[in-house]
Design a protein around this motif. Structure first.
Motif, PDB file in Angstrom:
ATOM      1  N   LEU A  19       5.750  26.086 -15.923  1.00  0.00           N
ATOM      2  CA  LEU A  19       6.943  25.785 -15.131  1.00  0.00           C
ATOM      3  C   LEU A  19       6.978  24.317 -14.725  1.00  0.00           C
ATOM      4  O   LEU A  19       8.042  23.749 -14.477  1.00  0.00           O
ATOM      5  CB  LEU A  19       6.985  26.661 -13.874  1.00  0.00           C
ATOM      6  CG  LEU A  19       7.511  28.090 -14.039  1.00  0.00           C
ATOM      7  CD1 LEU A  19       7.355  28.858 -12.743  1.00  0.00           C
ATOM      8  CD2 LEU A  19       8.966  28.078 -14.476  1.00  0.00           C
ATOM      9  N   ARG A  20       5.795  23.701 -14.660  1.00  0.00           N
ATOM     10  CA  ARG A  20       5.735  22.285 -14.285  1.00  0.00           C
ATOM     11  C   ARG A  20       5.882  21.367 -15.492  1.00  0.00           C
ATOM     12  O   ARG A  20       5.931  20.155 -15.359  1.00  0.00           O
ATOM     13  CB  ARG A  20       4.403  21.985 -13.585  1.00  0.00           C
ATOM     14  CG  ARG A  20       4.221  22.727 -12.258  1.00  0.00           C
ATOM     15  CD  ARG A  20       3.011  22.189 -11.512  1.00  0.00           C
ATOM     16  NE  ARG A  20       2.903  22.767 -10.175  1.00  0.00           N
ATOM     17  CZ  ARG A  20       2.192  23.848  -9.895  1.00  0.00           C
ATOM     18  NH1 ARG A  20       1.489  24.438 -10.859  1.00  0.00           N
ATOM     19  NH2 ARG A  20       2.143  24.308  -8.666  1.00  0.00           N
TER      20      ARG A  20
ATOM     21  N   ALA B 190       7.847  19.816 -18.498  1.00  0.00           N
ATOM     22  CA  ALA B 190       9.240  19.526 -18.839  1.00  0.00           C
ATOM     23  C   ALA B 190       9.475  19.508 -20.335  1.00  0.00           C
ATOM     24  O   ALA B 190      10.494  19.009 -20.815  1.00  0.00           O
ATOM     25  CB  ALA B 190       9.657  18.176 -18.236  1.00  0.00           C
TER      26      ALA B 190
ATOM     27  N   ASP C 225       9.992  22.020 -22.463  1.00  0.00           N
ATOM     28  CA  ASP C 225      10.982  22.964 -22.980  1.00  0.00           C
ATOM     29  C   ASP C 225      12.380  22.499 -22.598  1.00  0.00           C
ATOM     30  O   ASP C 225      13.032  23.048 -21.711  1.00  0.00           O
ATOM     31  CB  ASP C 225      10.731  24.372 -22.442  1.00  0.00           C
ATOM     32  CG  ASP C 225       9.431  24.946 -22.974  1.00  0.00           C
ATOM     33  OD1 ASP C 225       9.093  24.614 -24.122  1.00  0.00           O
ATOM     34  OD2 ASP C 225       8.787  25.727 -22.247  1.00  0.00           O
TER      35      ASP C 225
ATOM     36  N   GLU D 283      15.924  24.701 -21.684  1.00  0.00           N
ATOM     37  CA  GLU D 283      15.733  26.052 -21.157  1.00  0.00           C
ATOM     38  C   GLU D 283      15.745  25.995 -19.631  1.00  0.00           C
ATOM     39  O   GLU D 283      14.912  25.317 -19.025  1.00  0.00           O
ATOM     40  CB  GLU D 283      14.406  26.651 -21.636  1.00  0.00           C
ATOM     41  CG  GLU D 283      14.195  28.086 -21.151  1.00  0.00           C
ATOM     42  CD  GLU D 283      12.846  28.658 -21.558  1.00  0.00           C
ATOM     43  OE1 GLU D 283      12.720  29.886 -21.567  1.00  0.00           O
ATOM     44  OE2 GLU D 283      11.929  27.857 -21.863  1.00  0.00           O
TER      45      GLU D 283
ATOM     46  N   ARG E 293      14.900  26.683 -15.820  1.00  0.00           N
ATOM     47  CA  ARG E 293      13.593  27.052 -15.262  1.00  0.00           C
ATOM     48  C   ARG E 293      13.565  28.512 -14.842  1.00  0.00           C
ATOM     49  O   ARG E 293      12.533  29.171 -14.912  1.00  0.00           O
ATOM     50  CB  ARG E 293      13.252  26.138 -14.097  1.00  0.00           C
ATOM     51  CG  ARG E 293      13.171  24.658 -14.505  1.00  0.00           C
ATOM     52  CD  ARG E 293      12.649  23.807 -13.380  1.00  0.00           C
ATOM     53  NE  ARG E 293      11.200  23.968 -13.239  1.00  0.00           N
ATOM     54  CZ  ARG E 293      10.529  23.576 -12.161  1.00  0.00           C
ATOM     55  NH1 ARG E 293      11.166  23.035 -11.140  1.00  0.00           N
ATOM     56  NH2 ARG E 293       9.220  23.718 -12.108  1.00  0.00           N
ATOM     57  N   GLN E 294      14.697  29.040 -14.404  1.00  0.00           N
ATOM     58  CA  GLN E 294      14.720  30.444 -14.024  1.00  0.00           C
ATOM     59  C   GLN E 294      14.477  31.336 -15.242  1.00  0.00           C
ATOM     60  O   GLN E 294      13.786  32.355 -15.151  1.00  0.00           O
ATOM     61  CB  GLN E 294      16.053  30.803 -13.366  1.00  0.00           C
ATOM     62  CG  GLN E 294      17.265  30.638 -14.280  1.00  0.00           C
ATOM     63  CD  GLN E 294      18.564  30.849 -13.529  1.00  0.00           C
ATOM     64  OE1 GLN E 294      18.651  30.574 -12.330  1.00  0.00           O
ATOM     65  NE2 GLN E 294      19.575  31.350 -14.226  1.00  0.00           N
TER      66      GLN E 294
ATOM     67  N   ARG F 110      12.759  30.376 -17.889  1.00  0.00           N
ATOM     68  CA  ARG F 110      11.362  30.179 -18.272  1.00  0.00           C
ATOM     69  C   ARG F 110      10.437  31.013 -17.383  1.00  0.00           C
ATOM     70  O   ARG F 110       9.471  31.605 -17.851  1.00  0.00           O
ATOM     71  CB  ARG F 110      10.985  28.703 -18.184  1.00  0.00           C
ATOM     72  CG  ARG F 110       9.689  28.392 -18.934  1.00  0.00           C
ATOM     73  CD  ARG F 110       9.269  26.946 -18.756  1.00  0.00           C
ATOM     74  NE  ARG F 110      10.375  26.006 -18.865  1.00  0.00           N
ATOM     75  CZ  ARG F 110      10.244  24.697 -18.669  1.00  0.00           C
ATOM     76  NH1 ARG F 110       9.063  24.196 -18.347  1.00  0.00           N
ATOM     77  NH2 ARG F 110      11.264  23.897 -18.772  1.00  0.00           N
ATOM     78  N   LEU F 111      10.735  31.080 -16.077  1.00  0.00           N
ATOM     79  CA  LEU F 111       9.938  31.898 -15.168  1.00  0.00           C
ATOM     80  C   LEU F 111      10.005  33.371 -15.575  1.00  0.00           C
ATOM     81  O   LEU F 111       8.978  34.064 -15.625  1.00  0.00           O
ATOM     82  CB  LEU F 111      10.446  31.716 -13.736  1.00  0.00           C
ATOM     83  CG  LEU F 111       9.809  32.625 -12.673  1.00  0.00           C
ATOM     84  CD1 LEU F 111       8.302  32.386 -12.593  1.00  0.00           C
ATOM     85  CD2 LEU F 111      10.482  32.416 -11.319  1.00  0.00           C
TER      86      LEU F 111
ATOM     87  N   PHE G  21       6.573  25.442  -6.972  1.00  0.00           N
ATOM     88  CA  PHE G  21       6.956  24.871  -8.271  1.00  0.00           C
ATOM     89  C   PHE G  21       8.221  24.023  -8.193  1.00  0.00           C
ATOM     90  O   PHE G  21       8.786  23.658  -9.231  1.00  0.00           O
ATOM     91  CB  PHE G  21       7.142  26.009  -9.293  1.00  0.00           C
ATOM     92  CG  PHE G  21       5.854  26.664  -9.687  1.00  0.00           C
ATOM     93  CD1 PHE G  21       5.068  26.127 -10.694  1.00  0.00           C
ATOM     94  CD2 PHE G  21       5.396  27.797  -9.027  1.00  0.00           C
ATOM     95  CE1 PHE G  21       3.869  26.712 -11.038  1.00  0.00           C
ATOM     96  CE2 PHE G  21       4.198  28.389  -9.371  1.00  0.00           C
ATOM     97  CZ  PHE G  21       3.422  27.849 -10.381  1.00  0.00           C
TER      98      PHE G  21
ATOM     99  N   MET H  72      11.352  24.494  -7.405  1.00  0.00           N
ATOM    100  CA  MET H  72      12.565  24.982  -8.052  1.00  0.00           C
ATOM    101  C   MET H  72      13.417  25.707  -7.020  1.00  0.00           C
ATOM    102  O   MET H  72      12.940  26.050  -5.921  1.00  0.00           O
ATOM    103  CB  MET H  72      12.227  25.907  -9.220  1.00  0.00           C
ATOM    104  CG  MET H  72      11.432  27.160  -8.873  1.00  0.00           C
ATOM    105  SD  MET H  72      11.006  28.152 -10.333  1.00  0.00           S
ATOM    106  CE  MET H  72      12.621  28.700 -10.870  1.00  0.00           C
TER     107      MET H  72
END
Length: 493
Positions: free
Chosen positions: A13-14, A16, A18, A21, A23-24, A26-27, A56, A58
């Motif tokens: 998540l940290r 960058a 990707d 995409e 972040r939600q 990805r989580l 994280f 976000m």
């Protein structure tokens, strides 16, 4: 405080890397994958949404989105104490290892011979008509007219058996051109000739039953029978068509008997009237004859004369399934074929076909019905008959000039292909490979035999897409390919 395991799982998540995409998303993806592979065990508590968002950096709404989606899918449980991983059997360990090699397919799937699907638009690819000569403008107008007539209901599934107008038109067309005796209700429209063969294999025989197939024969038909679990008995073909040994009727009678009587594929022989009647008379109780009316529309021996009548028309109440397609008369992508079944089998087979296959292509079926009713298809066939006859004559002459073996040129009474035998080599597969490098497509005759036997060494050459003026130069390329193949296998020139 977050556990070390969860810190490692959510570490990306940290990252960058990707790009693109959210972040939600990805989580959600990271948590789901970790639950499925067992890294997050059942009962593991997840951080509160606010805490995870702070850790994280976000938005909390993004964390809530991931949690809510996983809750909805059953991967997480939530109560007053917080959110935890649900107790799922999927989370018991790593995913099963993927199958490798032939284990992916069933036993029947593994025994299917591979079929060359190289570019069918190049000469001398067999089984393809001249698509440039097709009356596309007229066909487009009929399609447009059909689109203006249909409603949303008709664009779902067509009536079982096909559009009534097309069933009537096909019955009339087959009666006039092929001597097939049938009413419209005996005609079932299917998604191409291959589906018709598949239906015959699955609905008329049981796994392990015997089907007689021509040797050499049509590979797609053989594959349909093999895929249904039938036992294929290869029966040799001579100048008059399939020629079973007399004792074969006693020792291994067929449940299904597959024939291409109008123009045997690939050798080009025409099944004699005597044998047509003999096959009808000798079918065992419960047996069926499948008549694939391949390449019957172009008679090159007696221009304008009708070919021998269809087997189905000799005895309309016999257990014969007459199979055909418009792929070669119109264009392959149309995928409209038909089955003509005996009157006494209409109800049983109609219900079974409707259960096994869903009908569609309503617009194309309506356009094709008008194409037949207007006589446009008959006129197109009449225009093309002298064109194909001239191409065949040019191909026969060029093969004789380049290879000097006119006695090894087979076929020619009908259809759109010839066979050049190469009894003294070189290997036909090697010739086909070399010819492809020169822009010429042919098929190895050996591939039409059940065991790929060298006794069938030769080339199957279609002339439907070969312009007459180019044929001598194209055959010269074949000769170069033959010389190349002979040199590569070390045989004498």
């Amino acid at each position: 405080m977050m556990s070390l395991d969860l810190e490692l799982i959510l570490g990306p998540l940290r990252d960058a890397a990707d790009v693109g995409e959210p972040r939600q998303s990805r989580l959600y993806r990271l948590l789901k994958a970790s639950i499925l592979d067992g890294r997050l065990a059942p009962g593991t508590r997840l951080p509160a949404s606010r805490q995870l968002a702070m850790d994280f950096r976000m938005a909390r709404n993004g964390v809530l989105f991931a949690y809510q989606q996983l809750l909805a899918e059953g991967f997480l449980d939530a109560d007053r104490q917080g959110t935890r991983v649900a107790a799922l059997p999927l989370a018991a360990g790593p995913a099963p290892a993927p199958l490798v090699g032939q284990e992916i397919l069933s036993r029947r799937g593994r025994q299917l011979p591979r079929i060359d699907r190289s570019d069918a638009s190049l000469p001398f690819a067999p089984g393809i008509a001249d698509l440039n000569a097709f009356p596309w403008q007229r066909w487009a107008r009929l399609l447009q007219q059909a689109w203006g007539e249909v409603s949303a209901r008709q664009l779902a599934y067509t009536e079982p058996g096909g559009e009534p107008a097309l069933r009537r038109a096909v019955a009339a067309f087959l009666s006039a051109r092929r001597g097939v005796a049938c009413a419209p209700e005996q005609v079932f429209i299917v998604a191409g000739g291959q589906v018709a063969l598949d239906a015959c294999a699955h609905l008329l025989a049981d796994e392990g039953d015997t089907v007689w197939m021509e040797e050499p024969g049509y590979p797609h038909a053989r594959n349909a029978m093999l895929a249904a679990g039938l036992r294929v008995r290869s029966v040799p073909v001579d100048q008059d068509g399939m020629a079973p040994a007399e004792d074969l009727w006693r020792t291994d009678p067929p449940r299904l008997l597959f024939l291409t009587p109008s123009h045997q594929y690939p050798l080009g022989s025409v099944l004699s009237l005597e044998r047509r009647l003999a096959f009808l008379n000798r079918l065992t109780p419960g047996g069926w004859l499948i008549e694939d009316d391949y390449d019957s529309d172009f008679n090159h021996v007696q221009p304008g004369a009708r070919p021998l009548p269809a087997i189905q028309g000799l005895r309309p109440d016999a257990p014969v399934i007459y199979v055909g397609t418009f792929s070669k008369l119109l264009y392959p992508g149309l995928r409209i074929g038909y089955m003509v079944v005996p009157r006494w089998a209409v109800t049983a087979l109609g219900e079974a076909i409707g259960t096994l296959y869903r009908s569609g292509r309503c617009v194309e079926q309506r356009a094709l019905a008008r194409f037949l009713d207007s006589g446009e298809l008959t006129r197109h066939l009449r225009r093309m008959a002298p064109v194909y006859r001239a191409r065949q004559q040019a191909l026969r002459a060029a093969l004789g000039a380049e290879f000097g073996t006119p006695e090894h040129i087979l076929g020619g009474q009908a259809g759109l292909h010839l066979v050049l035998r190469l009894p003294d080599g070189p290997d036909d597969v090697a010739v086909v490979r070399a010819a492809r490098e020169l822009g010429v497509i042919a098929r190895p005759l050996s591939s039409y035999y059940a065991d790929g036997t060298a006794a069938g060494n030769g080339l199957v050459l279609g002339y439907g897409v070969a312009e007459e003026g180019r044929i001598p130069e194209l055959v010269a390329r074949l000769r170069v390919a033959s010389t190349t193949a002979r040199s590569s296998d070390g045989s004498a020139p």
